[in-house]
Design a protein around this motif. Structure first.
Motif, mmCIF file in Angstrom:
data_model
loop_
_atom_site.group_PDB
_atom_site.id
_atom_site.type_symbol
_atom_site.label_atom_id
_atom_site.label_comp_id
_atom_site.label_asym_id
_atom_site.label_seq_id
_atom_site.Cartn_x
_atom_site.Cartn_y
_atom_site.Cartn_z
ATOM 1 N N THR A 209 0.843 -1.199 0.000
ATOM 2 C CA THR A 209 0.000 0.000 0.000
ATOM 3 C C THR A 209 0.876 1.245 0.000
ATOM 4 O OG1 THR A 209 -0.051 -0.162 2.384
ATOM 5 C CG2 THR A 209 -1.921 -1.086 1.200
ATOM 6 N N PRO A 210 0.309 2.374 -0.379
ATOM 7 C CA PRO A 210 1.094 3.607 -0.349
ATOM 8 C C PRO A 210 1.505 3.947 1.077
ATOM 9 C CG PRO A 210 -1.002 3.942 -1.469
ATOM 10 C CD PRO A 210 -1.041 2.590 -0.871
ATOM 11 N N GLU A 212 1.037 5.913 3.471
ATOM 12 C CA GLU A 212 0.121 6.943 3.935
ATOM 13 C C GLU A 212 -0.392 6.521 5.311
ATOM 14 O OE1 GLU A 212 -2.687 9.496 1.145
ATOM 15 O OE2 GLU A 212 -3.702 7.738 1.856
ATOM 16 N N ASN A 215 -3.869 4.190 6.106
ATOM 17 C CA ASN A 215 -4.240 3.838 4.732
ATOM 18 C C ASN A 215 -5.478 2.942 4.720
ATOM 19 O OD1 ASN A 215 -3.766 3.891 1.931
ATOM 20 N ND2 ASN A 215 -3.092 1.780 2.070
ATOM 21 N N GLY A 318 -7.686 6.154 4.544
ATOM 22 C CA GLY A 318 -7.703 6.046 3.080
ATOM 23 C C GLY A 318 -8.831 5.131 2.640
ATOM 24 N N GLU A 319 -8.967 4.014 3.354
ATOM 25 C CA GLU A 319 -10.031 3.056 3.027
ATOM 26 C C GLU A 319 -10.659 2.612 4.340
ATOM 27 O OE1 GLU A 319 -8.771 -0.153 0.407
ATOM 28 O OE2 GLU A 319 -10.187 -1.505 1.378
ATOM 29 N N ARG A 321 -12.998 -0.093 6.088
ATOM 30 C CA ARG A 321 -13.617 -1.407 5.862
ATOM 31 C C ARG A 321 -14.632 -1.670 6.960
ATOM 32 N NH1 ARG A 321 -8.407 -5.125 4.761
ATOM 33 N NH2 ARG A 321 -7.795 -4.177 2.790
ATOM 34 N N CYS A 338 -17.430 9.052 2.033
ATOM 35 C CA CYS A 338 -17.105 9.255 0.618
ATOM 36 C C CYS A 338 -17.018 10.734 0.228
ATOM 37 C CB CYS A 338 -18.139 8.568 -0.264
ATOM 38 S SG CYS A 338 -18.119 6.804 -0.107
ATOM 39 N N ARG A 342 -13.525 11.837 1.577
ATOM 40 C CA ARG A 342 -13.060 11.398 0.240
ATOM 41 C C ARG A 342 -12.287 10.085 0.359
ATOM 42 N NH1 ARG A 342 -15.050 16.061 -2.791
ATOM 43 N NH2 ARG A 342 -15.384 17.493 -1.114
ATOM 44 N N SER A 343 -12.754 9.228 1.237
ATOM 45 C CA SER A 343 -12.090 7.932 1.422
ATOM 46 C C SER A 343 -12.838 6.857 0.644
ATOM 47 C CB SER A 343 -12.083 7.548 2.896
ATOM 48 O OG SER A 343 -11.526 8.571 3.658
ATOM 49 N N ILE A 344 -12.257 5.653 0.638
ATOM 50 C CA ILE A 344 -12.918 4.526 -0.020
ATOM 51 C C ILE A 344 -13.724 3.789 1.043
ATOM 52 C CG2 ILE A 344 -12.550 2.394 -1.301
ATOM 53 C CD1 ILE A 344 -9.811 3.482 -2.111
ATOM 54 N N LEU A 345 -14.962 3.478 0.720
ATOM 55 C CA LEU A 345 -15.802 2.709 1.639
ATOM 56 C C LEU A 345 -15.903 1.293 1.102
ATOM 57 C CD1 LEU A 345 -17.749 2.844 4.094
ATOM 58 C CD2 LEU A 345 -19.573 3.245 2.470
ATOM 59 N N CYS A 441 0.204 12.270 5.116
ATOM 60 C CA CYS A 441 -0.863 12.415 6.082
ATOM 61 C C CYS A 441 -1.978 13.224 5.425
ATOM 62 C CB CYS A 441 -0.294 13.198 7.261
ATOM 63 S SG CYS A 441 -0.821 12.613 8.817
ATOM 64 N N ARG A 442 -3.148 12.650 5.313
ATOM 65 C CA ARG A 442 -4.231 13.363 4.607
ATOM 66 C C ARG A 442 -5.210 13.898 5.651
ATOM 67 N NH1 ARG A 442 -8.926 11.985 1.795
ATOM 68 N NH2 ARG A 442 -8.863 9.946 2.783
ATOM 69 N N THR A 443 -5.481 15.187 5.582
ATOM 70 C CA THR A 443 -6.395 15.790 6.558
ATOM 71 C C THR A 443 -7.599 16.389 5.834
ATOM 72 O OG1 THR A 443 -5.075 17.773 6.407
ATOM 73 C CG2 THR A 443 -4.651 16.335 8.278
#
Lengths: 611, 217
Positions: A209-210, A212, A215, A318-319, A321, A338, A342-345, A441-443
């Motif tokens: 994985t990246p 991040e 993640n 990031g995702e 689950r 989402c 802006r993450s993956i669900l 790091c995504r905020t």
């Protein structure tokens, strides 16, 4: 049969007590742990060459006890072909398979179920036929559950002429539990289908994985069986009522890379709810901290990466689950994951909990400390160890607040415990080091940062039928306010509100200009209540709503007065609105409140009808 | 000429429960949330995002009735910048024989579209690249409305001047800007193909070097 001396002469390696298999002392109670250690010392002294007498004197055992202990650890007999070694040191550990005395009358007791079945092979055959029919899905077969299986067993027992003073009629509860265990074991043995393994290549393959932070985050809920007490007050008489809370639901969000718990929340419902999920998402975004007055200082009590302490590792997943629980299909939650994050669900592969193995493993760890198995510890209604009726009238000494505090402390400990695979770093340190080494790091984007996740908006039309004030119809009631003048009549507006407290809504034009704040009718203003609560009250208690001047308070009181499972409904009402303004949960000892209740009852002659 | 308008079909809950369902926002699909029915579809979507020749795409675009009467819902509709429209079906090698290749090709040709099968092993070979692009897309969608043309121009100039430059260096160099904005600007340049980076072999991080050898540079 060989004595311990003979076995030692035959195999001298048995004498090295340090090489004996280790015993997990963590799983023993304090008393048994201390006895185990004394026994260990006694056996070690004898194996070192001390006499039995000296070892007994030094460890405060009698000579006979030490001698028996040596035989228990190193001796063998017809049933025990190998020495028990360290298992023999564990108090009350069963070293050989239990065999019931065949001369003993069949009234009950240990091994009675198997003894009864061996006496009546026709019953075994009939039960097997039933199980096979169910397993092979035969059209004429009954779909068996432990309950129906037990019922059939009782019918068969009557048919073979078992008297009412014989087993299984003498010990009904034991018989039911034994039949349940037999049902599951025998069903597994008879299952003709080959064991299917769900194999999905994309679930088991290790993924790169990246770099991040967070993640992949896994979220799950478990029901924790642990009794506690909570004190609720019946407004407005200020009379307190203690409630037993048999179990609560714990939701955890765990980062898969670092195994850090990044979100935690609890709820009183049995199944996952939408609001519990939203609270957990809020906890992931903002961190969480619990403060219990008089128990621990808030500063010593960070639960899962609270914002002020761990600002640098605050990041969005990031995702995310989650599993297929019904509450997880909440549109509000989807929008948060989402559109806000802006993450993956990801709902995961059905019937494959291994796809979320990190969160399941974390639950297993936490549950070792707090979860009580219902079938063994007196919490089940069928358990003979269940506490007496007189004791059950008093609330448990452990208050809910204390229990939750323990859970949060465990979460904190988990996040700050060194892990060998991270070179003895804690999950928190691992995350900090990852950031140092250039992980991303995504905020939240700045324009979203101030908006709470609980906000919801709906488009409404302004109505005016000649009244002085215009209004909007929202959540079954009319919202009015002086700001909504007649110039907006017939126009569409956006109503924005906090789903946890829908007494007021903020209204905006379609272009985003703020118009003002509207409020619900006066009778809905007494208590904060959630959107879901309002809708469910209208759905289920429409007649009461039409007559009541305070629908929320009346429904709450009605639940509290009814007691039992209805009182838990009242607790869930408090739980959903979760603190803003609704201070009906009193964080204090349940026993104190009982005493206070008695005094109040005496003084005020409070009757339930009088409320 | 007959027209077939692609618009993402909503996924029923039964499909969400029975498949490995994914939902996320993407850049080249303008719906609020793009829905994918497996991880391989998610990765394929990410790889379409990385392809500068792809103008836009729609997952689960339409349900068609083939001449045999069979209802069929392909996985992706893709429009390339040349105007060519291609319909993709993501499939495992084991399920390939069951796909209505001839019928779907003939049917879609009447609408001016091409039909292609993509096998999942080919997608999973580029797994790391897809994961990196998912990380890029997640950050880009959050800052879609942000005006960064000037910062992008300065980053492009700097990278053309210095050659391969780590993302971390860009964040430090433009320290008067928020680090988020610098990363978003660099990602936008990558997404538009004006900068290049090795995303096939290394997980993206602040050490990832961007270079002026983008596909459209």
């Amino acid at each position: 049969m060989a004595t311990w001396r003979e076995n030692l002469t035959h195999d001298s390696s048995l004498g090295r007590i340090a090489d004996w298999p280790p015993v997990s002392l963590h799983h023993l109670t304090a008393d048994r742990r201390s006895t185990y250690q004394r026994r260990y010392r006694a056996v070690a002294l004898v194996l070192e060459g001390k006499t039995i007498e000296a070892a007994a004197r030094l460890t405060r055992f009698s000579k006979g006890q030490v001698s028996k202990l040596m035989d228990r650890c190193l001796g063998t007999d017809s049933e025990r072909l190998h020495p028990a070694l360290s298992l023999g040191l564990v108090p009350d550990a069963r070293l050989s398979e239990f065999r019931r005395n065949p001369q003993k009358p069949l009234k009950g007791g240990a091994g009675a179920f198997h003894a009864y079945l061996s006496k009546h092979p026709s019953i075994v055959e009939a039960l097997d036929q039933m199980l096979l029919g169910d397993l092979k899905n035969r059209a004429d077969a009954q779909r068996l559950t432990p309950k129906s299986f037990h019922k059939e067993f009782i019918e068969l027992a009557k048919r073979v002429g078992t008297r009412a003073d014989e087993y299984p009629f003498t010990t009904h509860l034991y018989g039911r539990e034994a039949s349940r265990q037999y049902f599951h074991r025998r069903r597994k043995e008879l299952d003709p289908r080959p064991k299917r393994r769900h194999f999905r290549p994309d679930a088991h393959r290790p993924r790169i994985t990246p770099n991040e932070i967070f993640n992949v985050v896994e979220l799950d809920e478990h029901t924790i069986d642990a009794e506690s007490a909570v004190r609720l007050d019946i407004d407005p008489q200020r009379v307190l009522k203690d409630l037993r809370v048999p179990r609560f639901m714990l939701a955890l969000a765990v980062d898969t890379t670092s195994t850090a718990i990044v979100g935690v929340t609890f709820s009183f419902s049995k199944n996952p709810t939408e609001y519990a999920l939203l609270r957990c998402l809020d906890s992931v975004e903002n961190g969480s901290r619990v403060a219990v007055p008089g128990w621990l200082e808030p500063s010593s009590f960070p639960a899962c990466l609270p914002q002020d302490d761990y600002q640098q590792i605050r990041a969005l997943p990031g995702e995310l689950r989650i599993d297929n629980a019904l509450a997880h299909y909440s549109l509000h939650a989807h929008r948060i994951v989402c559109e806000r994050w802006r993450s993956i669900l990801n709902f995961g592969i059905p019937a494959l909990p291994l796809a979320r193995q990190i969160v399941e493993a974390t639950f297993r760890k936490l549950e070792q400390e707090i979860h009580r198995l219902r079938s063994t510890s007196g919490t089940s209604v069928t358990d003979p160890n269940r506490e007496s009726k007189s004791l059950r009238k008093r609330p448990p000494k452990v208050t809910l607040a204390l229990l939750i505090a323990i859970v949060y402390q465990l979460v904190h400990t988990h996040n700050n415990k060194p892990i060998a695979s991270f070179s003895n770093r804690t999950p928190t340190q691992y995350l900090l080091d990852s950031i140092q080494s250039g992980w991303l790091c995504r905020t939240l984007p700045p324009h979203v940062r101030g908006q709470p996740i609980w906000d919801k908006q709906k488009r409404c039309t302004v109505r005016n039928y000649g009244d002085p004030h215009s209004r909007i119809n929202l959540l079954n009631v009319m919202y009015t306010g002086s700001c909504l003048t007649s110039i907006y009549k017939g126009q569409a507006v956006i109503a924005k509100y906090d789903v946890r407290d829908v007494r007021t809504v903020d209204v905006y034009t379609l272009k985003g200009a703020y118009i003002g704040r509207l409020h619900a009718p006066r009778r809905w203003l007494h208590h904060p209540h959630t959107e879901k609560e309002r809708i469910s009250i209208y759905r289920d208690h429409r007649r009461m709503v039409a007559q009541s001047r305070d629908p929320i308070g009346d429904l709450y009181r009605r639940h509290m007065e009814a007691g039992g499972k209805f009182a838990l409904k009242a607790l869930k009402m408090v739980d959903d609105s979760h603190s803003p303004g609704l201070n009906r949960i009193a964080y204090s000892s349940g026993i104190e409140s009982t005493e206070r209740n008695a005094k109040l009852k005496k003084k005020r002659r409070f009757t339930l009808e009088g409320s | 000429m007959k027209v077939l308008v692609p618009a993402q079909l909503p996924t029923p809950r039964s499909i969400k429960m029975s498949n490995n369902f994914f939902a996320m926002q993407t850049m080249k699909h303008c719906e609020a949330v793009s829905e994918f029915h497996s991880r391989s579809e998610l990765y394929f979507g990410a790889l379409l995002e990385s392809d500068v020749a792809v103008q836009c795409y729609v997952p689960q675009p339409f349900r068609i009735t083939l001449p045999s009467g069979r209802k069929y819902q392909p996985d992706f509709w893709v429009k390339r910048i040349t105007g060519q429209e291609i319909v993709y079906e993501v499939t495992t090698p084991a399920r390939r024989p069951g796909r209505p290749v001839k019928a779907a090709t003939r049917y879609l040709e009447s609408y001016g579209m091409m039909y292609r099968l993509v096998e999942t092993p080919a997608i999973f070979q580029r797994e790391l690249e897809a994961e990196n692009w998912l990380a890029i897309i997640r950050r880009l969608t959050g800052f879609r409305e942000l005006e960064l043309a000037e910062l992008m121009r300065r980053i492009l100039t700097l990278v053309q001047h210095l050659g391969a430059t780590p993302l971390g260096y860009l964040v430090e160099h433009f320290e008067q800007q928020r680090s988020d904005e610098v990363l978003v600007a660099a990602y936008r340049l990558l997404h538009e193909g004006r900068l290049g980076a090795d995303l096939e072999t290394q997980p993206i991080s602040l050490q990832t070097e961007v270079n002026p050898d983008g596909d459209l540079a």
